[in-house]
Scaffold this motif. Structure first.
Motif, short mmCIF file in Angstrom:
data_model
loop_
_atom_site.label_atom_id
_atom_site.label_comp_id
_atom_site.label_asym_id
_atom_site.label_seq_id
_atom_site.Cartn_x
_atom_site.Cartn_y
_atom_site.Cartn_z
N SER A 45 37.08 48.39 44.69
CA SER A 45 38.09 48.32 43.81
C SER A 45 38.58 46.94 44.13
CB SER A 45 39.24 48.68 44.70
OG SER A 45 39.01 49.01 46.15
N ALA A 46 37.88 45.84 44.86
CA ALA A 46 38.46 44.42 45.17
C ALA A 46 38.46 43.76 43.06
CB ALA A 46 38.10 44.09 46.27
N GLU A 47 37.13 44.06 42.90
CA GLU A 47 36.78 43.86 41.56
C GLU A 47 38.20 44.13 40.54
OE1 GLU A 47 32.19 42.44 42.30
OE2 GLU A 47 32.41 45.07 41.79
N TRP A 48 37.83 45.35 40.37
CA TRP A 48 39.31 46.06 39.60
C TRP A 48 40.42 44.91 39.42
CZ3 TRP A 48 37.21 47.87 35.15
CH2 TRP A 48 35.88 48.75 35.56
N ASP A 49 40.75 44.97 40.66
CA ASP A 49 41.93 44.28 41.40
C ASP A 49 42.20 42.89 40.21
OD1 ASP A 49 42.86 46.71 42.17
OD2 ASP A 49 43.36 46.15 44.35
N HIS A 50 40.35 42.21 40.96
CA HIS A 50 40.59 40.93 40.20
C HIS A 50 40.50 41.13 38.73
CE1 HIS A 50 39.72 36.93 40.54
NE2 HIS A 50 38.56 36.29 40.44
N LEU A 51 40.08 41.37 38.34
CA LEU A 51 39.44 41.23 36.81
C LEU A 51 40.74 41.86 36.55
CD1 LEU A 51 38.30 41.66 34.50
CD2 LEU A 51 37.84 44.02 34.59
N ARG A 52 41.90 42.57 36.70
CA ARG A 52 43.31 43.06 36.38
C ARG A 52 44.16 41.70 36.12
NH1 ARG A 52 42.96 47.42 39.52
NH2 ARG A 52 42.29 49.49 38.30
N PHE A 53 43.74 41.28 37.53
CA PHE A 53 44.99 40.03 37.36
C PHE A 53 44.86 38.83 36.98
CE2 PHE A 53 44.85 40.74 42.69
CZ PHE A 53 46.22 41.88 42.17
N ARG A 54 43.15 38.51 36.56
CA ARG A 54 42.64 37.57 34.92
C ARG A 54 43.20 37.96 33.83
NH1 ARG A 54 37.16 35.44 36.44
NH2 ARG A 54 36.90 34.75 34.98
N VAL A 55 43.01 39.33 33.96
CA VAL A 55 43.51 39.60 32.20
C VAL A 55 45.36 39.18 32.35
CG1 VAL A 55 43.96 42.47 31.05
CG2 VAL A 55 41.56 41.62 32.03
N VAL A 56 46.07 39.49 33.20
CA VAL A 56 47.79 39.46 33.08
C VAL A 56 47.63 38.09 32.78
CG1 VAL A 56 50.12 39.78 34.38
CG2 VAL A 56 48.11 41.74 34.51
N ALA A 57 47.09 36.75 33.60
CA ALA A 57 46.92 35.70 33.69
C ALA A 57 46.77 34.97 31.84
CB ALA A 57 46.47 35.17 33.91
N LEU A 58 45.73 35.87 31.92
CA LEU A 58 45.31 35.20 30.16
C LEU A 58 45.97 35.84 28.63
CD1 LEU A 58 41.22 35.99 30.99
CD2 LEU A 58 42.26 33.87 30.51
N GLU A 59 46.91 37.51 29.12
CA GLU A 59 47.75 37.70 28.55
C GLU A 59 49.22 36.77 28.43
OE1 GLU A 59 48.45 41.59 29.17
OE2 GLU A 59 47.54 42.43 28.37
N ASN A 60 49.33 36.15 29.42
CA ASN A 60 50.53 35.49 29.70
C ASN A 60 50.51 33.98 28.87
OD1 ASN A 60 52.41 37.17 30.44
ND2 ASN A 60 51.61 37.19 32.70
N LEU A 61 48.99 33.49 29.03
CA LEU A 61 49.35 32.08 28.41
C LEU A 61 48.58 32.24 26.90
CD1 LEU A 61 45.81 30.79 31.05
CD2 LEU A 61 48.01 30.06 30.60
#
Length: 119
Positions: A45-61
């Protein structure tokens, strides 16, 4: 897709005894390792959360980069949603529909940032 742990009972069931050849055991172990490595590892679940955070960051960039583009370029990006959506006569797939909607959503967010700068 199944992300459960692979069944290692077959590999664990082998118990070497003195009559087995060490080279054969090493070869068998390497073969079973290759088979197990071919299966995807379990995702925590920690890896899924980390992936979600990275996707949100990439979307904003991506939105920041898209907002610097011209309006015709944003129009072309929005047109890409039509290429992702199913063609006439083809079965509509929910993943394709969701991807097309995400493209439109990203373009509209970029237009908003373009029209209302963050400064």
């Amino acid at each position: 897709m199944d992300y459960s742990t692979p069944d290692r009972s077959a590999a664990a069931a082998h118990t070497p005894d003195a009559s087995h050849d060490v080279a054969q055991d090493a070869k068998r172990s390497a073969t079973s390792t290759r088979i197990n490595l071919a299966e995807p590892p379990p995702v925590t679940s920690a890896e899924w959360d980390h992936l979600r955070f990275r996707v949100v960051a990439l979307e904003n960039l991506l939105i920041a980069l898209m907002s610097d583009g011209s309006s015709p370029r944003l129009d072309r990006m929005r047109e890409m949603a039509r290429h992702v959506a199913p063609r006439r006569g083809c079965t509509e797939h929910p993943v394709s529909q969701f991807a097309a909607a995400q493209i439109v959503h990203l373009v509209e967010r970029a237009r908003h940032v373009k029209n209302h700068p963050l400064t």
